[in-house]
Design an enzyme around this catalytic site. Structure first.
Site, PDB file in Angstrom:
ATOM      1  N   HIS A   1      41.686  43.017  23.671  1.00  0.00           N
ATOM      2  CA  HIS A   1      42.702  43.371  22.656  1.00  0.00           C
ATOM      3  C   HIS A   1      43.411  42.090  22.192  1.00  0.00           C
ATOM      4  O   HIS A   1      42.769  41.201  21.664  1.00  0.00           O
ATOM      5  CB  HIS A   1      43.648  44.405  23.281  1.00  0.00           C
ATOM      6  CG  HIS A   1      44.642  45.042  22.362  1.00  0.00           C
ATOM      7  ND1 HIS A   1      44.608  44.969  20.989  1.00  0.00           N
ATOM      8  CD2 HIS A   1      45.747  45.815  22.655  1.00  0.00           C
ATOM      9  CE1 HIS A   1      45.625  45.641  20.468  1.00  0.00           C
ATOM     10  NE2 HIS A   1      46.334  46.157  21.449  1.00  0.00           N
TER      11      HIS A   1
ATOM     12  N   HIS B   1      35.021  45.399  16.508  1.00  0.00           N
ATOM     13  CA  HIS B   1      36.293  46.122  16.457  1.00  0.00           C
ATOM     14  C   HIS B   1      36.012  47.605  16.697  1.00  0.00           C
ATOM     15  O   HIS B   1      34.965  48.117  16.334  1.00  0.00           O
ATOM     16  CB  HIS B   1      36.939  45.959  15.068  1.00  0.00           C
ATOM     17  CG  HIS B   1      38.386  46.287  15.063  1.00  0.00           C
ATOM     18  ND1 HIS B   1      38.857  47.562  14.919  1.00  0.00           N
ATOM     19  CD2 HIS B   1      39.476  45.514  15.229  1.00  0.00           C
ATOM     20  CE1 HIS B   1      40.176  47.554  14.957  1.00  0.00           C
ATOM     21  NE2 HIS B   1      40.579  46.319  15.141  1.00  0.00           N
TER      22      HIS B   1
ATOM     23  N   ASP C   1      41.349  38.124  15.222  1.00  0.00           N
ATOM     24  CA  ASP C   1      41.532  37.052  16.208  1.00  0.00           C
ATOM     25  C   ASP C   1      40.608  35.860  15.989  1.00  0.00           C
ATOM     26  O   ASP C   1      40.774  34.833  16.652  1.00  0.00           O
ATOM     27  CB  ASP C   1      41.294  37.620  17.614  1.00  0.00           C
ATOM     28  CG  ASP C   1      42.354  38.642  17.964  1.00  0.00           C
ATOM     29  OD1 ASP C   1      42.005  39.793  18.257  1.00  0.00           O
ATOM     30  OD2 ASP C   1      43.546  38.275  17.883  1.00  0.00           O
TER      31      ASP C   1
HETATM   32  C1  SDX Z   1      42.184  43.567  18.463  1.00  0.00           C
HETATM   33  O1  SDX Z   1      42.360  48.475  17.897  1.00  0.00           O
HETATM   34  C2  SDX Z   1      42.918  47.569  17.176  1.00  0.00           C
HETATM   35  O2  SDX Z   1      43.314  47.826  16.059  1.00  0.00           O
HETATM   36  C3  SDX Z   1      43.021  46.184  17.846  1.00  0.00           C
HETATM   37  C4  SDX Z   1      43.507  45.064  16.944  1.00  0.00           C
HETATM   38  C5  SDX Z   1      44.965  45.236  16.561  1.00  0.00           C
HETATM   39  O3  SDX Z   1      45.388  44.652  15.549  1.00  0.00           O
HETATM   40  O4  SDX Z   1      45.716  45.885  17.351  1.00  0.00           O
HETATM   41  O5  SDX Z   1      42.722  45.006  15.773  1.00  0.00           O
HETATM   42  C6  SDX Z   1      43.439  43.707  17.652  1.00  0.00           C
HETATM   43  O6  SDX Z   1      42.219  43.907  19.613  1.00  0.00           O
HETATM   44  C7  SDX Z   1      40.926  43.060  17.820  1.00  0.00           C
HETATM   45  C8  SDX Z   1      39.713  43.022  18.818  1.00  0.00           C
HETATM   46  C9  SDX Z   1      39.841  41.743  19.652  1.00  0.00           C
HETATM   47  N1  SDX Z   1      38.823  41.730  20.725  1.00  0.00           N
HETATM   48  C10 SDX Z   1      37.779  40.873  20.679  1.00  0.00           C
HETATM   49  O7  SDX Z   1      37.516  40.143  19.719  1.00  0.00           O
HETATM   50  C11 SDX Z   1      36.923  40.878  21.940  1.00  0.00           C
HETATM   51  C12 SDX Z   1      35.443  40.845  21.536  1.00  0.00           C
HETATM   52  N2  SDX Z   1      35.155  42.156  20.920  1.00  0.00           N
HETATM   53  C13 SDX Z   1      34.585  43.131  21.805  1.00  0.00           C
HETATM   54  O8  SDX Z   1      34.961  43.069  23.145  1.00  0.00           O
HETATM   55  C14 SDX Z   1      34.520  44.499  21.149  1.00  0.00           C
HETATM   56  O9  SDX Z   1      34.024  44.349  19.891  1.00  0.00           O
HETATM   57  C15 SDX Z   1      35.757  45.360  21.093  1.00  0.00           C
HETATM   58  C16 SDX Z   1      36.431  45.459  22.415  1.00  0.00           C
HETATM   59  C17 SDX Z   1      36.712  44.865  20.071  1.00  0.00           C
HETATM   60  C18 SDX Z   1      35.260  46.738  20.713  1.00  0.00           C
HETATM   61  O10 SDX Z   1      34.459  47.129  21.809  1.00  0.00           O
HETATM   62  P1  SDX Z   1      33.499  48.376  21.684  1.00  0.00           P
HETATM   63  O11 SDX Z   1      34.255  49.513  21.113  1.00  0.00           O
HETATM   64  O12 SDX Z   1      32.742  48.570  22.947  1.00  0.00           O
HETATM   65  O13 SDX Z   1      32.517  47.849  20.572  1.00  0.00           O
HETATM   66  P2  SDX Z   1      31.498  48.758  19.879  1.00  0.00           P
HETATM   67  O14 SDX Z   1      31.489  50.149  20.394  1.00  0.00           O
HETATM   68  O15 SDX Z   1      31.716  48.570  18.430  1.00  0.00           O
HETATM   69  O16 SDX Z   1      30.123  48.072  20.374  1.00  0.00           O
HETATM   70  C19 SDX Z   1      28.940  48.444  19.755  1.00  0.00           C
HETATM   71  C20 SDX Z   1      27.875  47.501  20.285  1.00  0.00           C
HETATM   72  C21 SDX Z   1      27.743  47.497  21.798  1.00  0.00           C
HETATM   73  O17 SDX Z   1      26.385  47.144  22.074  1.00  0.00           O
HETATM   74  P3  SDX Z   1      25.325  48.387  22.363  1.00  0.00           P
HETATM   75  O18 SDX Z   1      25.818  49.063  23.617  1.00  0.00           O
HETATM   76  O19 SDX Z   1      25.354  49.275  21.125  1.00  0.00           O
HETATM   77  O20 SDX Z   1      23.998  47.683  22.564  1.00  0.00           O
HETATM   78  O21 SDX Z   1      28.202  46.141  19.934  1.00  0.00           O
HETATM   79  C22 SDX Z   1      28.323  45.366  21.113  1.00  0.00           C
HETATM   80  C23 SDX Z   1      28.596  46.319  22.231  1.00  0.00           C
HETATM   81  O22 SDX Z   1      28.139  45.766  23.460  1.00  0.00           O
HETATM   82  N3  SDX Z   1      29.456  44.441  20.912  1.00  0.00           N
HETATM   83  C24 SDX Z   1      29.383  43.121  21.047  1.00  0.00           C
HETATM   84  C25 SDX Z   1      30.651  42.649  20.705  1.00  0.00           C
HETATM   85  N4  SDX Z   1      31.438  43.674  20.368  1.00  0.00           N
HETATM   86  C26 SDX Z   1      30.694  44.784  20.496  1.00  0.00           C
HETATM   87  N5  SDX Z   1      28.383  42.312  21.426  1.00  0.00           N
HETATM   88  C27 SDX Z   1      28.672  40.979  21.462  1.00  0.00           C
HETATM   89  N6  SDX Z   1      29.864  40.432  21.144  1.00  0.00           N
HETATM   90  C28 SDX Z   1      30.881  41.257  20.763  1.00  0.00           C
HETATM   91  N7  SDX Z   1      32.063  40.737  20.447  1.00  0.00           N
END
Ligand code: SDX
Length: 390
Positions: A229, A270, A328
């Site tokens: 997050h 996201h 971010d």
């Molecule tokens: C914020 O909610 C909000 O509004 C938050 C926020 C706010 O203003 O409050 O916008 C602020 O928290 C932004 C997010 C910051 N976090 C990061 O940048 C950390 C890196 N991102 C990931 O950890 C991830 O994308 C999340 C946590 C943000 C979302 O996680 P999810 O819900 O598990 O992602 P998803 O369901 O969209 O994933 C789909 C696929 C998965 O692979 P498969 O199982 O389908 O094979 O995409 C992959 C995930 O493993 N994936 C990534 C990835 N993010 C998702 N793979 C590599 N790198 C990534 N960053």
């Protein structure tokens, strides 16, 4: 100012997550604050004006804004006793750990006099939090450096005052640099609110029990700290430094795709946006502007970030999963250019998001059907069974 947080009784909130504050369309990459697109607010407004908008639902007149800014300035100092809390921490404590502690501790100073059922009291709590968060945040940084805490200066703007408390010292006055102050204000604005994200939902849920707003915001700070997050901005800088060279980008892209490798592309993906995060686009433009004005447009980390984004956006793994840069991805590069240490990045996010948390907290309490939040679970455990005879 208008009556605080005018609640539209026509909008019957049927669930604690209904809201009138922010709208997101994740597929189209749209973000509106009280109907205004984030792109227009970033270009034409400033952080305190957006605070007013999020609190009252409308943009202020010149007179309303002047009154709002004056009221925020009235509460920028913190109780002298609060400074003793910092001395209980090690100098190298993570500033988010300190913020969880000292913001929660504010409830010890303002608890008794606060009736959360009184909207005027809720307005005072909101002003105190908006006003004091920059002071408390800067005190975290000063404490880590061994320098004395700096008193706020009400002759400066909100962003200039924060930079003054961060980088000014009793021996040397901080000279506000408009480029840095405008960049700081833009970062505050872009992080102000974002619907029911993990930390805002935490604040709403804590608030629904009737808990003190300062304690609720402390719970939001705790939730924001996680690298999935708000902790992502600090993690993006570490990731870019770890990559270190554009040549190594393909190696890390492959690692991000490898399920057995814990490495993820920080600042990408996201829960809601399956298109560009509109804030990321504005953040990237701001990054180019600020680093250009500072003569840092050849910054190696910026070069790596841009190349990384370009490669990822062409890679089927990211395209298929609709993984785009989020808020971010570029923010840390701007914060670094301003001179903010990386361990303060999430503190800046918390400072900025305080208005979103408190606006949502109030919106819950202003609903005539405000009830305690109580998420239910899908039980997947054992069926009922008797204790065995032994
Ligand atoms: C914020 O909610 C909000 O509004 C938050 C926020 C706010 O203003 O409050 O916008 C602020 O928290 C932004 C997010 C910051 N976090 C990061 O940048 C950390 C890196 N991102 C990931 O950890 C991830 O994308 C999340 C946590 C943000 C979302 O996680 P999810 O819900 O598990 O992602 P998803 O369901 O969209 O994933 C789909 C696929 C998965 O692979 P498969 O199982 O389908 O094979 O995409 C992959 C995930 O493993 N994936 C990534 C990835 N993010 C998702 N793979 C590599 N790198 C990534 N960053």
């Amino acid at each position: 100012a208008k009556g605080l947080f005018t609640y539209d009784p026509g909008f019957m909130s049927t669930a604690s997550c209904d809201s009138q504050i922010t709208f997101i369309d994740g597929d189209k990459g749209i973000l509106l604050h009280r109907g205004y697109p984030i792109e227009q607010l970033a270009e034409k407004s400033d952080y305190l004006e957006v605070c007013y908008l999020l609190m009252y639902g409308e943009l202020p007149s010149a007179e309303e804004k002047e009154h709002f800014v004056r009221t925020v300035k009235k509460h920028t100092m913190v109780h002298e006793q609060l400074s003793f809390f910092y001395r209980g921490f090690r100098r190298d404590a993570h500033p988010m750990a300190i913020m969880c502690g000292v913001v929660g501790a504010l409830s010890a100073f303002y608890h008794d006099s606060l009736d959360i059922n009184d909207s005027q009291h809720r307005e005072i709590a909101a002003f105190r939090l908006i006003s004091k968060m920059p002071t408390l945040a800067a005190m975290c940084y000063k404490y880590s450096t061994g320098q004395p805490f700096m008193f706020p200066r009400n002759d400066l703007t909100y962003a200039e005052n924060f930079l003054h408390m961060m980088f000014g010292t009793p021996c040397e006055e901080y000279k506000p640099n408009p480029i840095l102050a405008n960049a700081m204000d833009r970062i505050f604005l872009l992080h102000a609110d974002h619907e029911q994200n993990a930390s805002t939902s935490t604040v709403r849920l804590a608030g629904s029990s009737g808990a003190n707003p300062f304690a609720c915001v402390a719970s939001g700070i705790a939730a924001l700290w996680g690298p999935a997050h708000g902790g992502a901005n600090e993690a993006v800088l570490s990731m870019l430094e770890q990559i270190g060279d554009e040549e190594r980008i393909p190696e890390f892209i492959e690692r991000a795709k490898d399920k057995d490798d814990p490495f993820r592309l920080m600042g990408f993906g996201h829960r809601v946006y399956k298109n560009f995060d509109p804030r990321a686009k504005v953040m990237k433009q701001t990054c180019d502007e600020v680093l250009g004005e500072l003569g840092l447009d050849n910054d190696p980390l910026l070069r790596i970030a841009k190349r990384l984004e370009q490669i990822a956006l062409e890679d089927p793994y990211f395209v298929e999963r609709k993984l785009y840069p989020n808020v971010d991805f570029y923010s840390g590069i701007i914060l670094k250019a301003i001179g903010i240490p990386t361990n303060m990045f999430t503190v800046i996010f918390a400072l900025s998001r305080t208005i979103g948390w408190i606006a949502h907290w109030h919106e819950h309490h202003s609903s005539p059907i405000a009830r305690i939040g109580r998420p239910r679970q899908l039980y997947l455990g054992e069926k009922k069974r008797d204790y065995p005879e032994r």
